[in-house]
Write an enzyme that holds these catalytic residues in place. Structure first.
Site, PDB file in Angstrom:
ATOM      1  N   HIS B  76      19.853  27.482  72.036  1.00  0.00           N
ATOM      2  CA  HIS B  76      20.802  28.519  72.437  1.00  0.00           C
ATOM      3  C   HIS B  76      20.237  29.920  72.250  1.00  0.00           C
ATOM      4  CE1 HIS B  76      24.830  30.043  73.257  1.00  0.00           C
ATOM      5  NE2 HIS B  76      24.725  30.822  72.215  1.00  0.00           N
ATOM      6  N   LYS B 123      26.826  41.260  82.588  1.00  0.00           N
ATOM      7  CA  LYS B 123      26.157  40.018  82.176  1.00  0.00           C
ATOM      8  C   LYS B 123      27.185  38.902  82.100  1.00  0.00           C
ATOM      9  CE  LYS B 123      23.183  38.213  78.512  1.00  0.00           C
ATOM     10  NZ  LYS B 123      22.802  38.428  77.115  1.00  0.00           N
ATOM     11  N   GLU B 125      27.845  34.975  80.299  1.00  0.00           N
ATOM     12  CA  GLU B 125      27.397  34.126  79.201  1.00  0.00           C
ATOM     13  C   GLU B 125      28.277  32.896  79.091  1.00  0.00           C
ATOM     14  OE1 GLU B 125      25.472  36.634  75.547  1.00  0.00           O
ATOM     15  OE2 GLU B 125      27.564  35.983  75.377  1.00  0.00           O
ATOM     16  N   SER B 126      27.779  31.891  78.405  1.00  0.00           N
ATOM     17  CA  SER B 126      28.575  30.670  78.262  1.00  0.00           C
ATOM     18  C   SER B 126      29.111  30.532  76.848  1.00  0.00           C
ATOM     19  CB  SER B 126      27.687  29.463  78.565  1.00  0.00           C
ATOM     20  OG  SER B 126      26.663  29.379  77.597  1.00  0.00           O
ATOM     21  N   HIS B 127      30.206  29.828  76.742  1.00  0.00           N
ATOM     22  CA  HIS B 127      30.755  29.452  75.430  1.00  0.00           C
ATOM     23  C   HIS B 127      31.365  28.071  75.594  1.00  0.00           C
ATOM     24  CE1 HIS B 127      32.277  31.145  71.441  1.00  0.00           C
ATOM     25  NE2 HIS B 127      30.965  31.287  71.485  1.00  0.00           N
ATOM     26  N   ASN B 128      30.536  27.166  76.139  1.00  0.00           N
ATOM     27  CA  ASN B 128      31.045  25.874  76.576  1.00  0.00           C
ATOM     28  C   ASN B 128      31.466  24.935  75.459  1.00  0.00           C
ATOM     29  OD1 ASN B 128      30.432  26.865  79.116  1.00  0.00           O
ATOM     30  ND2 ASN B 128      28.435  25.846  79.196  1.00  0.00           N
ATOM     31  N   HIS B 129      30.540  24.636  74.555  1.00  0.00           N
ATOM     32  CA  HIS B 129      30.851  23.627  73.543  1.00  0.00           C
ATOM     33  C   HIS B 129      32.007  24.024  72.623  1.00  0.00           C
ATOM     34  CE1 HIS B 129      26.950  22.377  75.028  1.00  0.00           C
ATOM     35  NE2 HIS B 129      27.218  21.187  74.579  1.00  0.00           N
ATOM     36  N   ASP B 149      28.100  42.570  73.902  1.00  0.00           N
ATOM     37  CA  ASP B 149      26.788  42.787  74.523  1.00  0.00           C
ATOM     38  C   ASP B 149      26.837  44.047  75.384  1.00  0.00           C
ATOM     39  OD1 ASP B 149      25.934  39.304  75.052  1.00  0.00           O
ATOM     40  OD2 ASP B 149      25.097  40.761  73.649  1.00  0.00           O
ATOM     41  N   ASP B 533      23.089  35.555  85.899  1.00  0.00           N
ATOM     42  CA  ASP B 533      23.319  34.130  86.111  1.00  0.00           C
ATOM     43  C   ASP B 533      23.645  33.431  84.807  1.00  0.00           C
ATOM     44  OD1 ASP B 533      20.063  34.547  86.046  1.00  0.00           O
ATOM     45  OD2 ASP B 533      20.718  32.827  84.861  1.00  0.00           O
ATOM     46  N   SER B 573      22.817  27.491  79.342  1.00  0.00           N
ATOM     47  CA  SER B 573      23.567  26.563  78.498  1.00  0.00           C
ATOM     48  C   SER B 573      23.106  25.149  78.810  1.00  0.00           C
ATOM     49  CB  SER B 573      25.071  26.701  78.760  1.00  0.00           C
ATOM     50  OG  SER B 573      25.777  25.669  78.106  1.00  0.00           O
TER      51      SER B 573
END
Lengths: 231, 784, 87
Positions: B76, B123, B125-129, B149, B533, B573
């Site tokens: 990560h 920007k 970003e992911s916060h999947n889990h 950010d 992306d 991610s």
């Protein structure tokens, strides 16, 4: 006319309220929650937002701010004070107007272009409308349900202290569809919807005429300027 | 000294990320006890990585150093599996792409010059889990993280957008995740006072155990306010401010994001952070005042890996040396060990580098906003990051080895064994409807299908009005924000992804996502300028997933070069899979555009009577991976539609010229669901009907009605043009040689969408079909 | 250090939507025997020194003026607790 807009920690629509004052032809003055300085303004706006994160109760902690003592004194002396959304909650917590607010009946944050009917067009902030006039003002909140005990509701209704009522859809379960309230004197007004978001063409609610063209909110701000000129 | 013996006994099943012993492991101790066993495996490090750390340090790492390396070298944080591919974004760059780029990849967010002395930073970003484990807080803190950010670039955040992918809409667990995620985003973003101006919500069984929650934020700044995350100037103070540090998310970075969920297995230690948007709102205003008063030399936000990350990154990017007294960190939980403090992911914290002579002024501003702060240390010229605890050195590393020169993997890549068969199974072999009744039925089926249905249930929970500068928002194709209230200068932003296309062909799928986001910006009247992306993929340890990843990145990088718009930053991610089943490769592409005056914006639906409706672009039989194939036939196979980026660029220029000259009243791009869906959406936008005829298009393109209605060929847009502008518009198209066909006329009186000789559907029926789907699963849409 | 605990509940006659939502969830879980849920707030106020009558009076005033909004809430109890056990 100098119109103060108070910024509390967590205020969100303070800059928008300042813009609304400017567009109406007034001079917005930034006021700070921690000061006791009203900077010689002639009217005050308590803006929308999530002051203090809505912790304890929406508007509660803000209502104990140093400046609120000065706002209360000024209001009691007749200065026009407008409380928008979180500001309405602060006015209620400070007991400048009756009632209280709890979580929306459906438990969610709701944003919608809300149709309102002007019930009282005599206050310092509504004299530019006519009684019974319907307007569209953006509404956006999670704790917008107006509540009061039966006796208080009876009094508010009986004495013409309901300033605005929801029309068509009651978006939060407010008693008697009450969207906004005024004090007996008519200088202090609180409402849940956000007039400062319907003041500029291209950025307001849609109307049948064109996308984003609704500016019904501007009348709030021109009203108080008119009232000041008349004095 | 805190007595740490009375801490609660921890659950034996939890992974104990605290090293043994209550006394922190010093550098001296590490040098003296080289053979001490260290739990590097439990912290997510491989044996060879551990060996590498020992080699770098010339001794075994202290527990604190081990903790730092373990989080910073996690997938990560270090991008170790993706780095070799992501380099393309920095390499495949032409001079034209660098022109307006003020800050490229590698910083907290990219920054683009938009003219008039203004710059925009953005920007995704992911916060999947975390959003699967605790949807509300996972999504909320995802918003918090990306907004920080943006602040750290010196900008005022002005908008957010989210790309959400959930499992099957009817699966019982989906409602849990949807409720939490939407509630969390609504809670956090509304409390920050940021309008949510677009995004997507998508349902597919492949995301059942692995929902995707991507969060995008945009900020605006004057050129001179640009701040970077570097620690320069020996003797400058390093200051931590914001929320206190507690036990949030310890090990979250290394353990949670870098590992998959095994279905049915024991859940890992809950390392989810809890967000306080009020604290962040106050932080935003505080930072903006610090920037305005020029009190900050460098600034970094604390996200994954907390203090470990912020200190090592600031030091790496600056003069290379820093000294920190970890005791000075203000704690919410006095029982934390030194290692836990280093790894904590408590939210709403920032780290600034401040000149000594400006420190008092800095502290005054921070105090005004009731934000807590402590001076942790200072910038040095030693080239080492040294951290002391109770007067002893517990960390002494060369910061670049932690933050920059992490492991770089060249993972095995394997062409998937199943893909040839999948690509051979084209949807063109599926029976296409010919009868009008069936065409009408399938059209409505698509309109009401979860991914094409109305998303007001979601978006009514978001503020769009705050800040008073929202020129366009959902359901239009892109969000648009006014930057300069005097000139009307603004930016537009759109995000797109299509996991189904990417499953069929990841390289093409990535190009398609880019083309669609690009086109979505173009239809608003803005000029596309830059790209971000969020690349959501399965496990990098699966060679077939790595193949998908490598293909997608190549497709995206090549596509950006062709369109001459740079990738300014983004996020990867990995590990989005349950057991051995990865999600569809889902690269989300965001495109930012610039418009001289937001008054020239173009909405996605027509408002006036009697405007001509034109279809720009040509249509061929391209139903593979389409919404039609999925909804009507539950089919995924074949090859995704072709993309001609040169044509997309031509189309974009045409739209910009048309918008600039106020010739175009409405423009809506065609994508999922094809022409039929686009027409329905344009009609429903303001409730103004239309009469449409397909004859010319059928003949010119040699296609049947079903193809005309449902094919997903690219490079197509429908526009409405007022009668008085018709001639000039046609002239514009002719001059640019872009295929155009008049296909209809707007009809406010009819109250319906009529496709002549095919079907007619009233606006009421369109709306009730479109709006019923999400409320049926998640509860009534409030206020409808 | 002693702690004073103040409990605040929404007024009985008011609809408590949060409590209602939880009660609904209980019945969906098959716990229909629990027919009503109301949700309030608990304040734990740490005091330096002894809890005198003056201190208690102070807390009562705070409870009425700040911790609760008498329009919609009632202060249902104020008790002095021992220092909470270390967790």
């Amino acid at each position: 006319m100098r119109v103060g807009v108070v910024t509390f920690p967590g205020s969100l629509d303070d800059r928008d309220a300042q813009r609304a004052v400017r567009l109406a032809g007034g001079e917005p003055v930034a006021l700070w929650h921690g000061d006791h300085d009203l900077k010689g303004v002639e009217a005050i706006i308590l803006p929308g937002g999530f002051s203090y994160g809505d912790y304890l109760r929406a508007g509660a902690i803000a209502s104990f701010s140093p400046i609120m003592a000065d706002v209360v004194d000024a209001a009691n002396a007749g200065m026009p004070v407008l409380g928008i959304c979180n500001g309405f909650q602060m006015l209620a917590e400070a007991r400048l107007i009756p009632g209280a607010h709890t979580r929306n009946a459906h438990q969610q944050f709701i944003r919608r272009d809300q149709r309102l009917v002007v019930e009282n067009a005599r206050t310092d902030w509504t004299n530019g409308f006519t009684e019974g006039q319907e307007i569209t003002i953006p509404l956006k909140n999670a704790d917008g349900r107006f509540i009061a005990d039966a006796e208080t509701v009876k009094r508010i209704e009986g004495e013409g202290q309901v300033a605005f009522r929801y029309v068509g859809v009651n978006p939060n379960g407010s008693m008697d569809d009450i969207a906004g309230v005024t004090n007996a004197r008519g200088n202090v007004v609180g409402l849940m919807p956000h007039p400062e978001h319907a003041v500029e063409e291209g950025f307001g609610p849609d109307t049948p005429a064109a996308m984003s063209s609704g500016v019904d909110g501007l009348t709030f701000f021109t009203s108080v300027l008119e009232r000041a000129l008349a004095k | 000294m805190t007595d740490q013996t009375d801490r609660a006994p921890h659950d034996a099943e939890m992974i104990d990320v605290r090293p043994e012993g209550h006394v922190p492991d010093t550098v001296a101790n590490a040098a003296a006890t080289p053979d001490r066993e260290q739990p590097y495996g439990a912290l997510g490090l491989k044996a060879d990585e551990y060996a590498k750390i020992r080699e770098i340090l010339g001794r075994r790492p202290t527990s604190g150093e081990l903790a730092m390396y373990s989080v910073m070298w996690s997938e990560h944080c270090s991008y170790k599996s993706s780095k070799i591919y992501l380099r393309q974004f920095g390499q495949k760059v032409s001079p034209a792409m660098k022109k307006n780029l003020m800050v490229g990849m590698g910083e907290n967010a990219g920054v683009v010059d938009v003219g008039g002395g203004w710059a925009v930073t953005f920007k995704v970003e992911s916060h999947n889990h975390p959003s699967y484990i605790e949807p509300f807080q996972g999504a909320a803190t995802g918003v918090g993280g990306i907004v920080r950010d943006i602040i750290s670039m010196g900008a005022r955040p002005v908008a957010v957008m989210d790309q959400l992918r959930f499992g099957d809409i009817d699966a019982p667990d989906t409602a849990r995740v949807v409720d939490g995620v939407v509630g969390g985003i609504s809670f956090y973003a509304n409390c920050l006072g940021l309008p949510n101006i677009g995004g997507e919500t998508y349902f597919d069984a492949v995301y059942q155990g692995n929902p995707l929650v991507n969060a995008l934020a945009v900020g605006v700044l004057r050129h001179e306010d640009l701040h970077l995350a570097n620690a320069r100037g020996v003797g400058n103070k390093v200051v931590l401010f914001g929320a206190r540090t507690g036990g949030d998310g310890i090990g979250g970075a290394s353990i949670l994001a870098s590992d998959t969920f095994s279905s049915g297995g024991p859940t890992k230690r809950p390392a989810v952070q809890v967000g306080d948007p009020f604290a962040e709102k106050v932080l935003i205003e505080c930072c903006l005042e610090l920037f305005r008063d020029e009190l900050v030399e460098g600034i970094q936000d604390l996200g994954a890996a907390g203090i470990s990350c912020a200190t090592s990154e600031l030091a790496s990017n600056g003069d290379g040396g820093m000294f920190i007294e970890l005791d000075n960190v203000l704690l919410r939980d006095p029982s934390l060990t030194a290692e836990e403090i280093l790894m904590s992911e408590s939210q709403e914290r920032m780290m600034a580098v401040v000149r000594p002579e400006k420190l008092d002024a800095f502290l005054a501003v921070v105090a005004k906003w009731d934000v807590e702060t402590s001076v942790l240390g200072e910038v040095t010229d030693t080239g080492r990051l040294v951290i002391n605890w109770h007067g002893e050195e517990i960390v002494n590393v060369e910061p670049r080895t932690v933050a920059v020169d992490g492991p770089v993997y060249e993972r095995p890549v394997a062409y998937p064994s199943w893909i040839d068969a999948l690509q051979a199974d084209s949807a063109s072999s599926l029976p296409r409807p010919t009868g009008n009744a069936v065409l009408r039925e399938q059209f409505l089926e698509l309109l009401g299908s979860p991914n094409l249905a109305d998303k007001s249930w979601v978006t009514n929970q978001y503020d769009t009005y705050v800040l008073g500068n929202t020129a366009l928002s959902f359901p239009d194709d892109g969000g648009m924000i006014r930057v300069d209230e005097e000139t009307g200068l603004g930016f537009a932003i759109a995000t797109d992804a299509n996991g189904r296309y990417c499953q069929l062909d990841p390289k093409q799928g990535a190009r398609l996502a880019l083309a669609e986001a690009y086109r979505n910006v173009a239809v608003t009247g803005a000029v596309p300028a830059a790209v971000t992306d969020c690349l959501n993929f399965g496990s990098p340890e699966d060679p077939e997933v790595m193949w998908q990843f490598s293909q997608a990145v190549e497709g995206l990088a090549d596509g950006c070069l062709e369109l001459e718009i740079p990738v300014t930053g983004g996020n990867v991610s990995f590990y989005n899979q349950t057991g051995t089943r990865p999600i569809h490769p889902t690269p989300v592409v965001g495109v930012l555009g610039v418009i001289d005056d937001v008054a020239k914006r173009i909405p996605s639906g027509w408002q006036d009577e009697g405007d001509n409706i034109y279809l720009l672009g040509t249509t061929s039989l391209e139903l593979d991976g389409s919404a039609w194939a999925g909804v009507v036939h539950d089919h995924l196979g074949g090859r995704p539609p072709a993309v001609d980026l040169a044509a997309e660029a031509q189309l974009a220029q045409l739209l910009h010229a048309g918008g600039d000259q106020s010739l175009i009243a409405a423009a809506h791009d065609l994508s999922d669901g094809g022409l039929a869906q686009a027409l329905a959406e344009a009609v429903m936008r303001f409730g103004v009907g239309a009469r449409v005829w397909l004859g010319e298009v059928l003949e010119r393109d040699g296609i049947d009605v079903a193809t005309a209605l449902f094919s997903e060929s690219t490079g197509r847009v429908i526009v409405s043009v007022p009668r008085e502008d018709d001639v000039r518009f046609r002239g514009l198209c002719e001059g640019r040689g872009y295929p155009v066909a008049r296909i209809g006329v707007t009809d406010a009186q009819s109250g319906s969408l009529e496709v002549q000789d095919v079907f007619t559907v009233s606006v009421d029926e369109l709306r009730s079909t479109h709006r019923g789907t999400l409320p049926a699963r998640f509860g009534a849409t409030i206020g409808e | 250090m002693p702690t004073i605990v103040v409990e605040v509940m929404p007024k009985a006659e008011l609809l408590d939507p949060q409590g209602k939502a939880v009660a609904g969830a209980l019945s969906r879980l098959g716990k229909g025997a629990f027919t009503d849920v109301r949700i309030g707030k608990r304040f734990e106020v740490t005091v330096e020194g002894e809890v005198t009558d003056a201190v208690l009076a102070d807390v009562r005033e705070l409870a009425d003026d700040m911790f609760s909004n008498s329009v919609i809430e009632d202060v249902v109890s104020i008790t002095v607790a021992d220092a909470p056990a270390a967790l």
